[in-house]
Enzyme design. Sequence first.
Site, short mmCIF file in Angstrom:
data_model
loop_
_atom_site.label_atom_id
_atom_site.label_comp_id
_atom_site.label_asym_id
_atom_site.label_seq_id
_atom_site.Cartn_x
_atom_site.Cartn_y
_atom_site.Cartn_z
N HIS A 138 -45.09 -0.53 20.32
CA HIS A 138 -46.05 0.54 19.99
C HIS A 138 -47.46 0.00 20.03
O HIS A 138 -47.82 -0.89 19.26
CB HIS A 138 -45.75 1.11 18.60
CG HIS A 138 -44.53 1.95 18.58
ND1 HIS A 138 -43.81 2.21 17.43
CD2 HIS A 138 -43.89 2.61 19.59
CE1 HIS A 138 -42.79 3.00 17.73
NE2 HIS A 138 -42.80 3.24 19.03
N THR A 188 -44.67 11.84 7.53
CA THR A 188 -43.73 12.48 6.61
C THR A 188 -44.11 12.18 5.18
O THR A 188 -43.32 12.37 4.27
CB THR A 188 -42.29 12.01 6.89
OG1 THR A 188 -42.27 10.59 6.87
CG2 THR A 188 -41.81 12.52 8.23
N THR A 189 -45.31 11.72 4.98
CA THR A 189 -45.84 11.59 3.61
C THR A 189 -46.03 13.00 3.06
O THR A 189 -46.08 13.96 3.82
CB THR A 189 -47.19 10.86 3.63
OG1 THR A 189 -48.01 11.42 4.64
CG2 THR A 189 -47.00 9.38 3.87
ZN LIG Z 1 -44.06 1.45 15.53
#
Ligand SMILES: [Zn+2]
Length: 230
Positions: A62, A144-145
């Site tokens: 990422h 998704t907090t």
């Molecule tokens: Zn990542």
Amino acid sequence: MRIKNNGHSAQVEIDASVAPRVTGGGLKGEYIFAQFHFHWGSDSSLGSEHTIDGVRYPMELHMVHYKGSYGTLGEAVKRRDGLAVLGVMIEVSSNDNPALAPLATALLNITDAENFADVSFKHPLKAFLPRNVERFYRYEGSLTTPTCNEVVTWTVFDEAIAISERQLNNFRALKDPHGGMIVNNFRPPQPLNNRKVYVSADSSADSSTVKRVGLSLSIVTSMAVLMMNM
Ligand SMILES: [Zn+2]
């Protein structure tokens, strides 16, 4: 480059007078490189966060960027279009990946959590991208907090890059703060929940090859947390 065992992944930052940028490909504005990190499995049957056509890869990279107009990463994570993350699938090859070699070697010196190593690396970041960057999947990912901010524009390239099992094993040798092995540091794909996944124009030329991309929405949270801790 500086590679760090942050206790849950290997994260790389770079020392450059001007940070690399990513633009185009449907991104609105210029995004500034912040860091890249990896997710991997305990063996090569799993490890990636996204799946393409149901296929899991042993590793996923990422590359995290924040929108330049927001000034800082900290500000950008509060904005709907604050982050652009490039996801690269990594598949096993019988040969070492030369671009990953300096990092894979440095890992041997940072097996304990919070250790880091400086790595001399004089290639462009593009060395970690697949040859074909025209073919990719795009979706808007949300945190998704509890506030559930949508802040990540995801770009997942269709073509994978390579890594050898030997190099992968150096990642699997990293330890978390409790001395356990850092493996399977990925979240499984989540339901789409009516989200749209777009495919780049290059890919849509042959609609029969359009694949289904599994989403990993929950991981976006941990990534943002991780970045704010930088
Ligand atoms: Zn990542």
